[in-house]
Write an enzyme that holds these catalytic residues in place. Structure first.
Site, PDB file in Angstrom:
ATOM      1  N   ALA A  30       0.782  -1.178   0.006  1.00 20.39           N
ATOM      2  CA  ALA A  30      -0.099   0.045   0.055  1.00 20.39           C
ATOM      3  C   ALA A  30       0.884   1.302   0.046  1.00 20.39           C
ATOM      4  O   ALA A  30       0.591   2.339  -0.678  1.00 20.39           O
ATOM      5  CB  ALA A  30      -0.840  -0.007   1.331  1.00 20.39           C
TER       6      ALA A  30
ATOM      7  N   PHE B   8     -10.807   4.915  -4.184  1.00 23.48           N
ATOM      8  CA  PHE B   8      -9.895   4.538  -3.023  1.00 23.48           C
ATOM      9  C   PHE B   8     -10.501   3.263  -2.114  1.00 23.48           C
ATOM     10  O   PHE B   8     -11.212   3.133  -1.432  1.00 23.48           O
ATOM     11  CB  PHE B   8     -10.107   5.934  -1.615  1.00 23.48           C
ATOM     12  CG  PHE B   8      -9.121   5.738  -0.470  1.00 23.48           C
ATOM     13  CD1 PHE B   8      -8.005   5.600  -0.492  1.00 23.48           C
ATOM     14  CD2 PHE B   8      -9.914   5.300   0.565  1.00 23.48           C
ATOM     15  CE1 PHE B   8      -7.180   5.448   0.544  1.00 23.48           C
ATOM     16  CE2 PHE B   8      -9.062   5.151   1.996  1.00 23.48           C
ATOM     17  CZ  PHE B   8      -7.650   5.215   1.730  1.00 23.48           C
TER      18      PHE B   8
ATOM     19  N   HIS C  25       3.784   0.057  12.583  1.00 19.18           N
ATOM     20  CA  HIS C  25       3.808   0.261  11.219  1.00 19.18           C
ATOM     21  C   HIS C  25       2.567   0.412  10.478  1.00 19.18           C
ATOM     22  O   HIS C  25       2.551   1.390   9.615  1.00 19.18           O
ATOM     23  CB  HIS C  25       4.473  -1.038  10.800  1.00 19.18           C
ATOM     24  CG  HIS C  25       4.925  -1.161   9.293  1.00 19.18           C
ATOM     25  ND1 HIS C  25       6.300  -0.516   9.065  1.00 19.18           N
ATOM     26  CD2 HIS C  25       4.699  -1.855   8.211  1.00 19.18           C
ATOM     27  CE1 HIS C  25       6.271  -0.666   7.739  1.00 19.18           C
ATOM     28  NE2 HIS C  25       5.502  -1.455   7.080  1.00 19.18           N
TER      29      HIS C  25
HETATM   30  N1  INI Z   1       1.668  -3.123   2.926  1.00 15.78           N
HETATM   31  C1  INI Z   1       0.414  -3.363   2.900  1.00 15.78           C
HETATM   32  O1  INI Z   1      -0.471  -3.242   1.839  1.00 15.78           O
HETATM   33  N2  INI Z   1      -0.617  -4.082   3.837  1.00 15.78           N
HETATM   34  C2  INI Z   1      -0.036  -4.164   5.142  1.00 15.78           C
HETATM   35  O2  INI Z   1      -0.631  -4.672   5.843  1.00 15.78           O
HETATM   36  C3  INI Z   1       1.529  -3.859   5.263  1.00 15.78           C
HETATM   37  N3  INI Z   1       2.039  -4.138   6.702  1.00 15.78           N
HETATM   38  O3  INI Z   1       1.393  -4.481   7.685  1.00 15.78           O
HETATM   39  O4  INI Z   1       3.177  -4.009   6.738  1.00 15.78           O
HETATM   40  C4  INI Z   1       2.494  -3.630   4.194  1.00 15.78           C
HETATM   41  N4  INI Z   1       3.555  -3.346   4.235  1.00 15.78           N
HETATM   42  C5  INI Z   1       4.503  -2.883   3.134  1.00 15.78           C
HETATM   43  C6  INI Z   1       4.505  -1.726   2.729  1.00 15.78           C
HETATM   44  O5  INI Z   1       3.296  -1.355   2.035  1.00 15.78           O
HETATM   45  C7  INI Z   1       5.530  -1.549   1.691  1.00 15.78           C
HETATM   46  O6  INI Z   1       5.335  -2.231   0.302  1.00 15.78           O
HETATM   47  C8  INI Z   1       6.824  -1.892   2.313  1.00 15.78           C
HETATM   48  O7  INI Z   1       7.424  -1.214   3.606  1.00 15.78           O
HETATM   49  C9  INI Z   1       8.127  -1.599   1.478  1.00 15.78           C
HETATM   50  O8  INI Z   1       7.997  -0.324   1.061  1.00 15.78           O
END
Ligand code: INI
Length: 157
Positions: A59, A116, A91
Site C-alpha cells: 500500500a 480509494f 507500522h
Molecule cells: N503493505 C500493505 O499493503 N499492507 C500491510 O498490511 C502492510 N504491513 O502491515 O506491513 C504493508 N507493508 C508494506 C508496505 O506497504 C511497503 O510495501 C513496504 O514497507 C516496502 O516499501
C-alpha cells in the site's frame, strides 16, 4: 422546489480508460478487491481491453504509482487497491496514513479521480468481511466512486 441544476454522474463506463493498481501484500484479500473492481467496470460497459492492471509491492507504493499513471494523461480514472492489517508495531499507522494522504494528494494535484479501495483493518476477519462477504466488496465500491466522479467532473465546465 428542487435545485436549479443538478449534476449527476451517469454510471456508464463505456469508452473510458481505467487503471487498477493493486498491492501484492495481503494478496488473498486484494485479489478479491480487484475481482470486485473488474466485475463492476465490465458490468457498467467497460471493455476489459481498456483496463490496465498494475501490481505493486504494498500500500505504501500506491501513491507514487498512481501519480505516474495519472500524469500520463492516458487514464480517465484510477482505482487504488490494498489491504493494511494491524500488526504488533506502529507500522500499520504509518502505512495507512502515508498511503491515504498520498493518494488524496495525487488526485488533487492531477485532477484524475482515484477510487480509494484501501482497506485499513484491525483484524483479518474485518478485511475478509470487506472483500466480498458480509460488508460488501470495497474494490467494487471504489470502482463505483471513481466512475461517478469521472462522470460528474465531465459535466463541470
Ligand atoms: N503493505 C500493505 O499493503 N499492507 C500491510 O498490511 C502492510 N504491513 O502491515 O506491513 C504493508 N507493508 C508494506 C508496505 O506497504 C511497503 O510495501 C513496504 O514497507 C516496502 O516499501
Amino acid at each position: 422546489m428542487g435545485p436549479e441544476k443538478q449534476l449527476v454522474g451517469q454510471m456508464n463506463a463505456h469508452g473510458l480508460k481505467v487503471a487498477i493498481v493493486a498491492a501484492r501484500f495481503n494478496d488473498f484479500i486484494v485479489d478479491r478487491l480487484a475481482g470486485g473492481a473488474f466485475d463492476f467496470l465490465e458490468r457498467h460497459g467497460l471493455d476489459p481491453v481498456n483496463i490496465t492492471y498494475v501490481r505493486i509491492p504494498g500500500a505504501f507504493e500506491l501513491p507514487v504509482v498512481c501519480q505516474k499513471l495519472a500524469r500520463t494523461g492516458k487514464y480517465d480514472g484510477i482505482i487504488a487497491l490494498g489491504a493494511v492489517i494491524r500488526g504488533a508495531t506502529p507500522h500499520f499507522d504509518i502505512v495507512c496514513a502515508e498511503a491515504s494522504k498520498g493518494i488524496a494528494q495525487v488526485m488533487l494535484q492531477t485532477g484524475v479521480p482515484i477510487g480509494f479501495g484501501l482497506l485499513t483493518c484491525d483484524t483479518i476477519d474485518q478485511a475478509i468481511e470487506r472483500a466480498g462477504s458480509k460488508a460488501g466488496n470495497k474494490g467494487c465500491e471504489a470502482a463505483g466512486a471513481m466512475l461517478e466522479t469521472v462522470r460528474v467532473l465531465e459535466q463541470i465546465p
